[in-house]
Design a protein around this motif. Structure first.
Motif, short mmCIF file in Angstrom:
data_model
loop_
_atom_site.label_atom_id
_atom_site.label_comp_id
_atom_site.label_asym_id
_atom_site.label_seq_id
_atom_site.Cartn_x
_atom_site.Cartn_y
_atom_site.Cartn_z
N PRO A 204 19.62 20.18 40.07
CA PRO A 204 18.34 19.51 40.29
C PRO A 204 17.37 20.38 41.09
N ASP A 205 16.08 20.28 40.76
CA ASP A 205 15.06 21.02 41.52
C ASP A 205 15.07 20.65 42.99
N GLU A 206 15.41 19.38 43.21
CA GLU A 206 15.46 18.88 44.57
C GLU A 206 16.39 19.75 45.43
N ALA A 207 17.49 20.19 44.83
CA ALA A 207 18.45 21.00 45.57
C ALA A 207 17.81 22.28 46.05
N LEU A 208 17.10 22.96 45.13
CA LEU A 208 16.46 24.21 45.52
C LEU A 208 15.41 23.97 46.59
N ALA A 209 14.68 22.87 46.46
CA ALA A 209 13.64 22.58 47.44
C ALA A 209 14.24 22.36 48.82
N LEU A 210 15.34 21.63 48.84
CA LEU A 210 16.00 21.36 50.13
C LEU A 210 16.47 22.67 50.76
N LEU A 211 17.13 23.50 49.95
CA LEU A 211 17.64 24.76 50.48
C LEU A 211 16.50 25.63 50.98
N ARG A 212 15.41 25.60 50.23
CA ARG A 212 14.26 26.40 50.63
C ARG A 212 13.78 25.99 52.02
N ARG A 213 13.75 24.67 52.25
CA ARG A 213 13.32 24.19 53.57
C ARG A 213 14.26 24.67 54.66
N ILE A 214 15.58 24.57 54.40
CA ILE A 214 16.55 25.00 55.41
C ILE A 214 16.34 26.47 55.75
N VAL A 215 16.23 27.27 54.69
CA VAL A 215 16.09 28.71 54.87
C VAL A 215 14.83 29.05 55.66
N LEU B 231 12.01 43.49 55.86
CA LEU B 231 12.52 42.59 54.82
C LEU B 231 12.42 41.13 55.26
N ASN B 232 12.79 40.87 56.49
CA ASN B 232 12.72 39.49 56.96
C ASN B 232 11.28 39.00 57.04
N THR B 233 10.36 39.90 57.40
CA THR B 233 8.96 39.50 57.46
C THR B 233 8.44 39.17 56.07
N ILE B 234 8.81 40.03 55.11
CA ILE B 234 8.38 39.76 53.73
C ILE B 234 8.90 38.39 53.29
N ALA B 235 10.17 38.13 53.59
CA ALA B 235 10.76 36.85 53.20
C ALA B 235 9.99 35.69 53.82
N LEU B 236 9.69 35.83 55.10
CA LEU B 236 8.97 34.75 55.80
C LEU B 236 7.60 34.52 55.18
N LEU B 237 6.90 35.63 54.92
CA LEU B 237 5.56 35.51 54.34
C LEU B 237 5.62 34.78 53.00
N ILE B 238 6.60 35.16 52.18
CA ILE B 238 6.71 34.51 50.87
C ILE B 238 6.97 33.02 51.05
N LEU B 239 7.88 32.70 51.96
CA LEU B 239 8.26 31.30 52.13
C LEU B 239 7.09 30.46 52.65
N TYR B 240 6.21 31.09 53.43
CA TYR B 240 5.12 30.32 54.02
C TYR B 240 3.85 30.33 53.19
N THR B 241 3.84 31.11 52.11
CA THR B 241 2.63 31.13 51.30
C THR B 241 2.69 30.01 50.27
N PRO B 242 1.83 29.01 50.39
CA PRO B 242 1.93 27.86 49.50
C PRO B 242 1.68 28.26 48.05
N ALA B 243 0.88 29.31 47.82
CA ALA B 243 0.55 29.68 46.45
C ALA B 243 1.77 30.13 45.66
N VAL B 244 2.75 30.73 46.35
CA VAL B 244 3.87 31.30 45.61
C VAL B 244 5.07 30.35 45.60
N LYS B 245 4.90 29.24 44.94
CA LYS B 245 6.00 28.28 44.83
C LYS B 245 6.94 28.65 43.68
#
Ligand code: SF4
Ligand code: SF4
Lengths: 425, 318
Positions: free
Chosen positions: A241-252, A310-324
């Protein structure tokens, strides 16, 4: 009992069945694992001199990988919290994938500790004179093995129930699920204490190590599961389920943010006061000058900055709403897994040995043989995880049950999906 | 596919499985092939079943010593005199080193290697001598690899460091299998037949006093010191930890450690702190002594002091 043996036999047979991509992947992993085994045999014959370790830097890549994997193992089981506490019943299967990952990670941990021993043939001395509770290493042996048992029990029980088409009895696994959550914190903390407890190593002797360890693991573990779920989604008929990925994304996202914050705290205390004990940190982040003015010691500098990058790139991606988009999420996951691996290995273990307690600077670089052993263990772990997942999916989707032996004819048909969902949850 | 239950089909998949299995086995055997050159003399049943030092009674110890004697004879062609020398009651050994006297000649380093049957290639040394610029006792400023034709160098002093035989040793605390412990006379020892080689003690020691056998030690036959004891200088194998043990095979028999005997300027004092007339008791009573890294709380049994006068008067005396 007989039924159980049949189950094991079927599982064994199943691990060989798959399309060409599966077989290629397994073949590749087997080859790398064997190369690693070969390298380890060489180490047994010639001694640890085949590694890059020295009396000054007496722990290297093996213990670094061990540390990283303890984190992965713990984080995997911690996914239980959102799933059970917030009653997201649709995601129950996620817990199984998480716990299977924990099992594979602990197996790798045990392998990494074993290859780090000078005399692995004497491992039974642990049972004969166990220095418990004085030595933190004995604590680690206990908590890791108990954690392995707990996770084996939980996954084994749930998968077995699905296979027998029984409804799992809550009292047979729920207490263990919560115990495993508690235990996940303990394997983390004890492993961190392994290092923190050494008064002669100022770099480790800081209270922030344990919490940082937790935060970074909660990023890397679920990130790995995000990647796994997508592979499962792509190559099997198992419905993620997409919900699973969304939840994991939030945790990460949360975990990675906390990790970045703690890193900031650490850097401040190390560098603002300029105390003498920050010399290892200085070495790690900026390098040190040679005593005689000949060049600089800076072997770890590129590593740590790539980790931070690498961690900064990851954070930026996760926080950019455009790149869902999921593709971006995957990039972020890979970036943070690699970033955290470096942080926990090159960034946490090795700098503590440089300079030595007598102020001598001896740098460390792993040898080819040592790297091969590490790759071999990783291949072995991935092989184990692939097989676990390979077996679990047909069981959960009801294609492999006690009264229905899985065979190639059913590949690619998803008819029994619905049934299995009911049995498991 | 498989449901076609066709005989030839089954046979084909059987052959495929069989060749797969054979190929897998061959690959496994190839992967394990380096083990052919493994020296198995260190992996005997007898050794495998040997108990921890503290659990060996007299007859068992005699057997073990016998085995080691044979091993040494076979390997180095010398007959060793190996014993298990026990600590004496009411004795506590302490070392004191006069930094004002030490000239940094490193004679102690080499005497130690010869006395204690350390590996020569790669050479394992228990003592590190730091060359320190005058005006600091910050060891981070010390030079480990100084190499001049003439010592001492102007405006420098020398600081030899070896195991401090701590009263509160972090190294023994962390050992998962109790392969290292402190004896009643204050000496921290390693049971080389019990150590699993995890190197946790090496990470724990704040004085860089422990050495690991990264490979099989090598000692030229003619250089083996045949006077040995179980807990000190008997030959080691690869994969285990070793360290300074205050030459316990000498000192428990009333001799001085090898590093002290060889010191040309008398910078080293050794003895029983519980005996008020011993050299070390006198030094501790009359000199201003200090210990290294007091802040780590290991309570060393190794003291340093500066005593230029003492040094000069000694020289005049000759
Ligand atoms: S100096 Fe190091 S090896 Fe010696 S007793 Fe102290 S901690 Fe142990
Ligand atoms: S290396 Fe040997 S003596 Fe040191 S902690 Fe490990 S088992 Fe104990």
């Amino acid at each position: 009992m007989g039924a159980y043996l049949v189950f094991l036999k079927r599982c064994f047979a199943l691990s060989f069945i798959g399309d060409w991509r599966y077989r290629l992947w397994m073949l590749l992993l087997t080859v790398v694992a064997l190369l690693g085994l070969n390298a380890y045999c060489k180490q047994l014959v010639d001694g640890m001199i085949t590694t890059g370790m020295t009396d000054q830097v007496s722990w290297g890549l093996y213990i670094a990988n061990f540390t990283f994997l303890v984190g992965m193992a713990a984080a995997a089981a911690m996914m239980v919290i959102p799933v059970y506490i917030y009653k997201k019943t649709a995601l129950h299967d996620l817990v199984i994938f998480g716990e299977l990952l924990a099992v594979a990670a602990i197996l790798m941990c045990l392998a990494f500790v074993t290859v780090d021993l000078g005399r692995p043939d004497r491992f039974m001395h642990l049972f004969l004179r166990f220095n418990f509770p004085m030595s933190m290493l004995t604590w680690d042996v206990v908590v890791l093995n108990v954690y392995l048992m707990l996770n084996l029990h939980i996954c084994g029980y749930l998968v077995w129930c699905a296979y027998k088409k029984k409804k799992p009895g809550k009292k047979f696994y729920m207490p263990f699920v919560f115990l495993a959550v508690f235990w996940a914190i303990s394997i983390h903390t004890v492993t961190a204490f392994l290092y923190v407890g050494l008064g002669g190593r100022p770099f480790w002797n800081a209270a922030i190590i344990a919490p940082r360890f937790l935060a970074s693991a909660f990023a890397a573990g679920p990130a790995f599961i995000i990647l796994t779920l997508q592979i499962i989604r792509k190559f099997t008929d198992y419905n993620v389920p997409d919900e699973a990925l969304a939840l994991l994304r939030r945790i990460v996202t949360v975990a990675l943010t906390i990790n970045a914050f703690l890193l900031g705290c650490e850097l401040f205390t190390e560098f603002y006061t300029g105390a003498a004990h920050s010399i290892s940190a200085k070495y790690l982040f900026f390098g040190l000058d040679n005593h005689h003015g000949l060049g600089r010691y800076e072997a770890l500098v590129p590593w740590i900055w790539s980790a931070i990058g690498l961690n900064t790139i990851a954070l930026l991606i996760l926080y950019t709403p455009a790149v869902k988009k999921v593709a971006w999420l995957n990039i972020a996951c890979v970036a943070m897994i690699v970033g955290i691996w470096i942080e926990k290995g090159m960034g946490l273990i090795i700098p503590a040995f440089i300079p030595s307690p007598l102020g001598e600077i001896v740098e460390y670089a792993p040898t080819a043989n040592e790297i091969l052993v590490c790759l071999g263990i990783w291949a072995f772990g991935l092989l184990a995880y692939t097989i676990f997942v390979r077996i679990t999916i047909p069981v959960l989707t009801g294609k492999l049950t006690y009264d229905h032996s899985y065979s190639l004819e059913t590949v690619g048909t998803g008819e029994s999906d619905q049934k299995s969902k009911e049995t498991v949850s | 596919m498989s449901c076609s239950s066709n005989g030839s089909m089954d046979r084909r998949s059987f052959f495929r499985a069989a060749t797969g299995a054979a190929g897998g086995m061959a690959a496994l055997v190839a992967a394990l092939s380096p083990l052919k050159s493994l020296d198995t003399s260190d992996f005997t049943v007898e050794k495998f079943l040997q108990q921890h030092y503290k659990e060996l009674d007299e007859t068992e110890m005699a057997k073990v010593l016998d085995r080691i004697t044979k091993e040494v004879e076979e390997r180095y062609k010398v007959r060793p005199d190996i014993r298990d020398i026990k600590p004496k009651d009411g004795v506590e050994f302490v070392y004191a080193l006069n930094l004002g006297a030490c000239i940094g000649c490193r004679k102690c380093v080499h005497a130690c290697v010869e006395e204690n049957n350390q590996s020569r290639d790669p050479e394992i040394q228990y003592i590190r001598v730091l060359e320190m610029p005058r005006g600091t006792i910050d060891i981070e400023k010390g030079d480990h690899t100084y190499d001049h034709p003439k010592v001492p160098k102007d405006d420098h002093f020398y600081m030899p460091i070896q195991c401090h035989q701590c009263e509160n040793p972090p190294c023994t605390k962390v050992c998962p299998v109790e392969a290292t412990w402190t004896e009643p006379d204050g000496i921290t020892v390693v049971d080389y037949d019990w150590c699993i080689g995890c190197r946790y003690c090496e990470a724990a020691c704040p004085y860089f006093a422990r050495r690991f056998n990264f490979t099989e030690p090598s000692i030229p036959k003619e250089e083996v010191n045949p006077t040995m004891s179980y807990l000190s200088n008997r030959p080691r194998h690869k994969g285990v930890m070793e360290k300074c043990h205050f030459c316990l095979h000498r000192t428990r028999n009333g001799q001085n450690p090898a590093c002290l005997e060889v010191c040309p300027v008398g910078a080293r004092k050794f003895g029983d702190i519980k005996d008020p007339n011993s050299d070390v008791s006198q030094v501790l009573k009359h000199k201003r002594v200090f210990v290294l890294k007091e802040e780590v709380g290991t309570i060393p049994r190794f003291f340093y002091y500066f005593d230029e006068d003492y040094h000069r008067s000694e020289e005049k005396g000759d």
